[in-house]
Design an enzyme around this catalytic site. Structure first.
Site, PDB file in Angstrom:
ATOM      1  N   LYS A  53       2.833 -15.444   2.830  1.00 29.50           N
ATOM      2  CA  LYS A  53       3.092 -16.197   1.596  1.00 29.50           C
ATOM      3  C   LYS A  53       4.594 -16.459   1.578  1.00 29.50           C
ATOM      4  O   LYS A  53       5.327 -16.057   0.669  1.00 29.50           O
ATOM      5  CB  LYS A  53       2.612 -15.365   0.392  1.00 29.50           C
ATOM      6  CG  LYS A  53       2.603 -16.086  -0.925  1.00 29.50           C
ATOM      7  CD  LYS A  53       1.507 -17.117  -1.077  1.00 29.50           C
ATOM      8  CE  LYS A  53       1.678 -17.909  -2.350  1.00 29.50           C
ATOM      9  NZ  LYS A  53       0.766 -19.046  -2.466  1.00 29.50           N
TER      10      LYS A  53
ATOM     11  N   ASP B  60      -6.430  -6.848   4.120  1.00 32.41           N
ATOM     12  CA  ASP B  60      -7.539  -6.167   3.453  1.00 32.41           C
ATOM     13  C   ASP B  60      -8.472  -7.199   2.821  1.00 32.41           C
ATOM     14  O   ASP B  60      -9.692  -7.162   2.997  1.00 32.41           O
ATOM     15  CB  ASP B  60      -6.981  -5.227   2.375  1.00 32.41           C
ATOM     16  CG  ASP B  60      -8.092  -4.503   1.639  1.00 32.41           C
ATOM     17  OD1 ASP B  60      -9.005  -3.983   2.307  1.00 32.41           O
ATOM     18  OD2 ASP B  60      -8.062  -4.466   0.392  1.00 32.41           O
TER      19      ASP B  60
ATOM     20  N   ASP C  57      -3.262 -18.214   0.626  1.00 32.42           N
ATOM     21  CA  ASP C  57      -4.252 -18.889  -0.230  1.00 32.42           C
ATOM     22  C   ASP C  57      -4.997 -19.959   0.567  1.00 32.42           C
ATOM     23  O   ASP C  57      -6.223 -20.090   0.487  1.00 32.42           O
ATOM     24  CB  ASP C  57      -3.605 -19.452  -1.502  1.00 32.42           C
ATOM     25  CG  ASP C  57      -2.285 -20.169  -1.252  1.00 32.42           C
ATOM     26  OD1 ASP C  57      -1.788 -20.149  -0.105  1.00 32.42           O
ATOM     27  OD2 ASP C  57      -1.743 -20.767  -2.206  1.00 32.42           O
TER      28      ASP C  57
ATOM     29  N   ASP D 171     -12.394  -8.699   4.399  1.00 29.75           N
ATOM     30  CA  ASP D 171     -13.676  -8.629   3.680  1.00 29.75           C
ATOM     31  C   ASP D 171     -14.280 -10.024   3.552  1.00 29.75           C
ATOM     32  O   ASP D 171     -15.482 -10.213   3.703  1.00 29.75           O
ATOM     33  CB  ASP D 171     -13.497  -8.033   2.276  1.00 29.75           C
ATOM     34  CG  ASP D 171     -13.769  -6.534   2.260  1.00 29.75           C
ATOM     35  OD1 ASP D 171     -13.582  -5.895   3.321  1.00 29.75           O
ATOM     36  OD2 ASP D 171     -14.166  -6.007   1.203  1.00 29.75           O
TER      37      ASP D 171
ATOM     38  N   TYR E 108       0.822  -1.216   0.000  1.00 30.91           N
ATOM     39  CA  TYR E 108       0.000   0.000   0.000  1.00 30.91           C
ATOM     40  C   TYR E 108       0.853   1.262   0.000  1.00 30.91           C
ATOM     41  O   TYR E 108       0.465   2.286  -0.537  1.00 30.91           O
ATOM     42  CB  TYR E 108      -0.900   0.034   1.251  1.00 30.91           C
ATOM     43  CG  TYR E 108      -2.245  -0.602   1.084  1.00 30.91           C
ATOM     44  CD1 TYR E 108      -2.363  -1.955   0.775  1.00 30.91           C
ATOM     45  CD2 TYR E 108      -3.412   0.140   1.249  1.00 30.91           C
ATOM     46  CE1 TYR E 108      -3.601  -2.541   0.649  1.00 30.91           C
ATOM     47  CE2 TYR E 108      -4.659  -0.437   1.118  1.00 30.91           C
ATOM     48  CZ  TYR E 108      -4.751  -1.784   0.821  1.00 30.91           C
ATOM     49  OH  TYR E 108      -5.972  -2.357   0.690  1.00 30.91           O
TER      50      TYR E 108
END
Ligand code: IPM
Ligand code: MG
Length: 371
Positions: free
Chosen positions: A189, A245, A221, A249, A142
């Site tokens: 990851k 993020d 994942d 959600d 970001y």
């Protein structure tokens, strides 16, 4: 207690849901003899319209000098489909996070039995789901270097993390786990990304100081899959900015309504509290949006002030509305109550004007007088 709260109503449904949270905070203040003063500031599309910038300096200044910030929502469709827009509402929020060093975004995911039918998951999977996501908020992709080549055919977003950025949020997450079910899951990851390998290394080093916390690791994942397959396995999830993020959600739909979930962003100084939903422009001004996300964010704000009893009362009131079907249109599209009515019911409950054991029929009477 005297506290200065900066209120940023923001875009879309932001103003109407935030107003309900203020009603509830006022009821808490009146009950407990507290004094909350509010300073209204601009951010987002609203600020671009009025000042040309998504985050005016006065807002940063006021936020830095406040005890807490209550924020509504950000975003406007006119910017979403225009990749060439130079000024975007979301830049305001990102700049505010950075200016206040709000490095930890905390999103609790709870389920409500009364809303189970709205969840895309089966009731059996939902039982006892109660976890909390700690998302790093001021680093990673970001905030890395961003570039587009002169001919516009190539673009770059850098992802960088420092040990210090990882450590400060990790301590918060470990401490939270100690107060809960003592399990921390780092999502990364590390099989591909160098930054993820640094996260693992730093977290493994810190784990020694939190030996009562069971630590495990999941690739992002796999985590995305596990959140849907078996969400009750999680207690505290810790992750970097972008993964957080996306996963937060995903996790938010478990509860059945995005409109219900609060969040806190904390850092070194003033903390910011906001519902996790967006600006929902289609509903703006219609008094139909769910104010619980904002009201429960106000509860997190009170927790931050150490007013735990008061925060608990707000949660109790929110549960009471759900159990009695005093819900907004997102939850019951046929028999619904308005945003402002839910705000009044909860502020009355918190203010002791509605006894907890009142009969439903009495409220139905009340409904006809309110609407
Ligand atoms: C969130 C939002 C923001 C983010 C946007 C509005 C910039 O999606 O708070 O999760 O990506 O962090
Ligand atoms: Mg998001």
């Amino acid at each position: 207690m005297q506290k200065n709260i900066v209120v940023i109503e923001g875009d879309g449904i932001g103003p109407e849901v935030t107003r309900q949270a203020i009603k509830v905070l006022d009821a808490v203040a009146e009950q407990g003899g507290h004094e909350f003063t509010y300073k209204y500031c601009l951010m987002g599309a609203d600020a671009i319209d009025k000042t040309g910038t998504p985050l005016p300096d006065e807002t940063i200044e006021a936020a830095l000098n406040s005890d807490a910030i209550l924020f509504g929502a950000i975003g406007h469709p006119r910017y979403d489909n225009d990749p060439t827009a130079k000024v975007r509402p979301e830049q305001g929020l990102l700049k505010l996070r950075k200016s206040l060093q709000l490095f930890a975004n905390i999103r609790p995911v709870t389920t409500y039995p009364a809303l189970q039918h709205l969840s895309p998951l089966k009731a059996k999977i939902l039982e006892d789901v109660d976890f909390i996501i700690f998302r790093e908020l001021t680093g990673g992709i970001y905030f890395g270097k961003k570039e587009t080549s002169a001919d516009g055919s190539q673009a770059l977003d850098d992802c960088t993390y420092t040990r210090e950025e990882i450590e400060r949020i990790a301590h918060l997450a470990f401490r939270q786990a100690q107060q809960r079910r003592k399990k921390l899951t780092l999502v990364d990851k590390a099989n591909v990304l160098e930054t993820s390998r640094l996260w693992r290394k730093v977290i493994q080093e810190l784990a020694g100081s939190y030996s009562d916390v069971k630590l495990d690791f999941l690739f992002v994942d796999n985590a995305a899959m596990q959140i849907i397959l078996n969400p009750k396995q999680f207690d505290v999830i810790l992750t970097e900015n972008m993964f957080g993020d996306i996963l937060s959600d995903e996790a938010s739909v478990i509860s059945g309504s995005l409109g219900l979930l609060p969040s806190a962003s904390i850092g070194k100084g003033a903390a910011l509290f906001e519902p996790i939903h967006g600006s929902y422009p289609q509903a703006a001004g219609k008094d139909i949006a769910n104010p619980l996300g904002s009201i429960l964010s106000a509860a997190m704000l009170l927790d931050h002030f150490g007013l735990h009893k008061e925060a608990g009362k707000i949660r109790e009131a929110a549960n009471w509305t759900l159990q009695n079907s005093f819900v907004t249109k997102d939850i019951d599209p046929v028999n619904f109550y308005f945003t402002s009515t839910i705000g009044e019911l909860i502020s009355d409950y918190v203010g002791g004007k509605i006894p907890g054991d009142i009969h439903k029929e009495n409220i139905e009477l009340r409904k006809s007088t309110i609407i």
